[in-house]
Design a protein around this motif. Structure first.
Motif, PDB file in Angstrom:
ATOM      1  N   GLU A  22       0.834  -1.202   0.000  1.00  0.00           N
ATOM      2  CA  GLU A  22       0.000   0.000   0.000  1.00  0.00           C
ATOM      3  C   GLU A  22       0.870   1.255   0.000  1.00  0.00           C
ATOM      4  O   GLU A  22       0.535   2.270  -0.609  1.00  0.00           O
ATOM      5  N   ARG A  23       2.020   1.151   0.698  1.00  0.00           N
ATOM      6  CA  ARG A  23       2.909   2.316   0.818  1.00  0.00           C
ATOM      7  C   ARG A  23       4.285   1.839   1.235  1.00  0.00           C
ATOM      8  O   ARG A  23       4.423   0.860   1.965  1.00  0.00           O
ATOM      9  N   ILE A  24       5.311   2.563   0.780  1.00  0.00           N
ATOM     10  CA  ILE A  24       6.653   2.381   1.313  1.00  0.00           C
ATOM     11  C   ILE A  24       7.233   3.765   1.547  1.00  0.00           C
ATOM     12  O   ILE A  24       7.045   4.676   0.730  1.00  0.00           O
ATOM     13  N   VAL A  25       7.888   3.928   2.676  1.00  0.00           N
ATOM     14  CA  VAL A  25       8.582   5.172   2.996  1.00  0.00           C
ATOM     15  C   VAL A  25      10.070   4.847   2.968  1.00  0.00           C
ATOM     16  O   VAL A  25      10.527   3.911   3.641  1.00  0.00           O
ATOM     17  N   VAL A  26      10.813   5.600   2.154  1.00  0.00           N
ATOM     18  CA  VAL A  26      12.253   5.398   2.005  1.00  0.00           C
ATOM     19  C   VAL A  26      12.981   6.716   2.225  1.00  0.00           C
ATOM     20  O   VAL A  26      12.361   7.789   2.202  1.00  0.00           O
ATOM     21  N   ARG A  27      14.278   6.623   2.390  1.00  0.00           N
ATOM     22  CA  ARG A  27      15.095   7.822   2.566  1.00  0.00           C
ATOM     23  C   ARG A  27      15.831   8.114   1.270  1.00  0.00           C
ATOM     24  O   ARG A  27      16.693   7.347   0.852  1.00  0.00           O
ATOM     25  N   GLY A  28      15.463   9.210   0.642  1.00  0.00           N
ATOM     26  CA  GLY A  28      16.186   9.675  -0.537  1.00  0.00           C
ATOM     27  C   GLY A  28      17.330  10.571  -0.110  1.00  0.00           C
ATOM     28  O   GLY A  28      17.477  10.899   1.074  1.00  0.00           O
ATOM     29  N   THR A  29      18.138  10.992  -1.052  1.00  0.00           N
ATOM     30  CA  THR A  29      19.251  11.880  -0.721  1.00  0.00           C
ATOM     31  C   THR A  29      18.772  13.269  -0.305  1.00  0.00           C
ATOM     32  O   THR A  29      19.506  14.014   0.317  1.00  0.00           O
ATOM     33  N   GLU A  30      17.506  13.584  -0.613  1.00  0.00           N
ATOM     34  CA  GLU A  30      16.916  14.868  -0.226  1.00  0.00           C
ATOM     35  C   GLU A  30      16.005  14.747   0.985  1.00  0.00           C
ATOM     36  O   GLU A  30      15.370  15.717   1.377  1.00  0.00           O
ATOM     37  N   GLY A  31      15.883  13.549   1.551  1.00  0.00           N
ATOM     38  CA  GLY A  31      15.021  13.340   2.703  1.00  0.00           C
ATOM     39  C   GLY A  31      14.064  12.182   2.477  1.00  0.00           C
ATOM     40  O   GLY A  31      14.037  11.576   1.408  1.00  0.00           O
ATOM     41  N   GLU A  32      13.263  11.879   3.495  1.00  0.00           N
ATOM     42  CA  GLU A  32      12.314  10.772   3.395  1.00  0.00           C
ATOM     43  C   GLU A  32      11.131  11.134   2.500  1.00  0.00           C
ATOM     44  O   GLU A  32      10.710  12.284   2.460  1.00  0.00           O
ATOM     45  N   PHE A  33      10.624  10.114   1.814  1.00  0.00           N
ATOM     46  CA  PHE A  33       9.418  10.303   1.016  1.00  0.00           C
ATOM     47  C   PHE A  33       8.652   8.989   0.958  1.00  0.00           C
ATOM     48  O   PHE A  33       9.216   7.912   1.154  1.00  0.00           O
ATOM     49  N   THR A  44      14.940   8.551  -8.611  1.00  0.00           N
ATOM     50  CA  THR A  44      15.721   9.301  -7.641  1.00  0.00           C
ATOM     51  C   THR A  44      16.769   8.406  -6.996  1.00  0.00           C
ATOM     52  O   THR A  44      16.662   7.184  -7.033  1.00  0.00           O
ATOM     53  N   THR A  45      17.762   9.031  -6.411  1.00  0.00           N
ATOM     54  CA  THR A  45      18.778   8.279  -5.677  1.00  0.00           C
ATOM     55  C   THR A  45      18.323   8.108  -4.229  1.00  0.00           C
ATOM     56  O   THR A  45      17.577   8.927  -3.689  1.00  0.00           O
ATOM     57  N   LEU A  65      17.923  -0.196   3.784  1.00  0.00           N
ATOM     58  CA  LEU A  65      18.369  -0.058   2.401  1.00  0.00           C
ATOM     59  C   LEU A  65      19.678   0.708   2.460  1.00  0.00           C
ATOM     60  O   LEU A  65      19.734   1.790   3.047  1.00  0.00           O
ATOM     61  N   LEU A  66      20.698   0.158   1.865  1.00  0.00           N
ATOM     62  CA  LEU A  66      21.999   0.813   1.933  1.00  0.00           C
ATOM     63  C   LEU A  66      22.312   1.496   0.607  1.00  0.00           C
ATOM     64  O   LEU A  66      23.192   1.098  -0.144  1.00  0.00           O
ATOM     65  N   GLY A  67      21.526   2.555   0.333  1.00  0.00           N
ATOM     66  CA  GLY A  67      21.717   3.340  -0.867  1.00  0.00           C
ATOM     67  C   GLY A  67      21.066   2.705  -2.079  1.00  0.00           C
ATOM     68  O   GLY A  67      20.453   1.649  -1.996  1.00  0.00           O
ATOM     69  N   GLY A  68      21.178   3.389  -3.212  1.00  0.00           N
ATOM     70  CA  GLY A  68      20.665   2.850  -4.452  1.00  0.00           C
ATOM     71  C   GLY A  68      19.865   3.871  -5.230  1.00  0.00           C
ATOM     72  O   GLY A  68      20.003   5.077  -5.034  1.00  0.00           O
ATOM     73  N   ALA A  70      15.754   4.493  -7.045  1.00  0.00           N
ATOM     74  CA  ALA A  70      14.360   4.058  -7.107  1.00  0.00           C
ATOM     75  C   ALA A  70      13.742   4.616  -8.377  1.00  0.00           C
ATOM     76  O   ALA A  70      13.900   5.793  -8.691  1.00  0.00           O
ATOM     77  N   THR A  71      13.056   3.742  -9.093  1.00  0.00           N
ATOM     78  CA  THR A  71      12.278   4.138 -10.256  1.00  0.00           C
ATOM     79  C   THR A  71      10.820   3.931  -9.879  1.00  0.00           C
ATOM     80  O   THR A  71      10.384   2.798  -9.677  1.00  0.00           O
ATOM     81  N   ILE A  72      10.107   5.033  -9.752  1.00  0.00           N
ATOM     82  CA  ILE A  72       8.734   4.995  -9.276  1.00  0.00           C
ATOM     83  C   ILE A  72       7.792   5.148 -10.459  1.00  0.00           C
ATOM     84  O   ILE A  72       7.971   6.029 -11.304  1.00  0.00           O
ATOM     85  N   GLY A  73       6.798   4.281 -10.514  1.00  0.00           N
ATOM     86  CA  GLY A  73       5.760   4.360 -11.536  1.00  0.00           C
ATOM     87  C   GLY A  73       4.400   4.323 -10.881  1.00  0.00           C
ATOM     88  O   GLY A  73       4.283   4.104  -9.674  1.00  0.00           O
ATOM     89  N   SER A  74       3.353   4.504 -11.642  1.00  0.00           N
ATOM     90  CA  SER A  74       2.015   4.540 -11.066  1.00  0.00           C
ATOM     91  C   SER A  74       1.546   3.170 -10.599  1.00  0.00           C
ATOM     92  O   SER A  74       0.778   3.063  -9.647  1.00  0.00           O
ATOM     93  N   LYS A  75       2.015   2.095 -11.232  1.00  0.00           N
ATOM     94  CA  LYS A  75       1.576   0.739 -10.880  1.00  0.00           C
ATOM     95  C   LYS A  75       2.697  -0.143 -10.340  1.00  0.00           C
ATOM     96  O   LYS A  75       2.440  -1.184  -9.741  1.00  0.00           O
TER      97      LYS A  75
END
Length: 133
Positions: A22-33, A44-45, A65-68, A70-75
């Motif tokens: 339903e949702r995942i919260v991750v830490r990007g290089t600009e902050g959590e999203f 994004t990185t 998650l130790l870096g990486g 993410a490619t986010i899509g609608s589905k």
């Protein structure tokens, strides 16, 4: 039932997770999203950090998650990471030893300070995830 999307987390050792969330919260290089179903597409990185998954049935799970990237899509969203772990898979003693080693390397000028700092961050994240459990 809640609306979900497909999440794949892939590390160099293989597929870490592949399923609907339903949702995942991750830490990007600009902050959590948070990534939600029907999210606007972007790439994004990711920074070193933890992630939190909310499943369609209301249960939650978290890990590291130790870096990486993410490619986010609608589905579907795909996370490519250097390493991912569930807290129950973390060897706390090994993580504490890695932290101490990194602290010693930071004090010693013959070691690469940037590498030692990353090793320290990784160890702290792993210890925090394990102790949170």
């Amino acid at each position: 039932m809640a609306k979900t999307f497909r999440l794949k987390i892939i590390s160099p050792t293989g597929v870490f997770y592949d399923g609907d969330v339903e949702r995942i919260v991750v830490r990007g290089t600009e902050g959590e999203f948070a990534i939600l179903p029907d999210h606007i597409p972007f790439t994004t990185t990711l920074a070193l950090g933890t992630f939190n998954i909310l499943f369609g049935d209301g249960t939650k799970k978290y890990g590291t998650l130790l870096g990486g990237i993410a490619t986010i899509g609608s589905k579907e969203s795909i996370i490519l990471t250097d390493a991912a772990e569930w807290p129950e898979d973390i060897d706390i003693e090994r993580a504490k030893e890695a932290k101490e080693r990194a602290l010693q390397h930071l004090k010693d000028s013959k070691f690469d300070a940037a590498r030692a700092e990353i090793a320290l961050q990784r160890a702290i994240i792993r210890i925090g995830a394990k102790e949170r459990k």
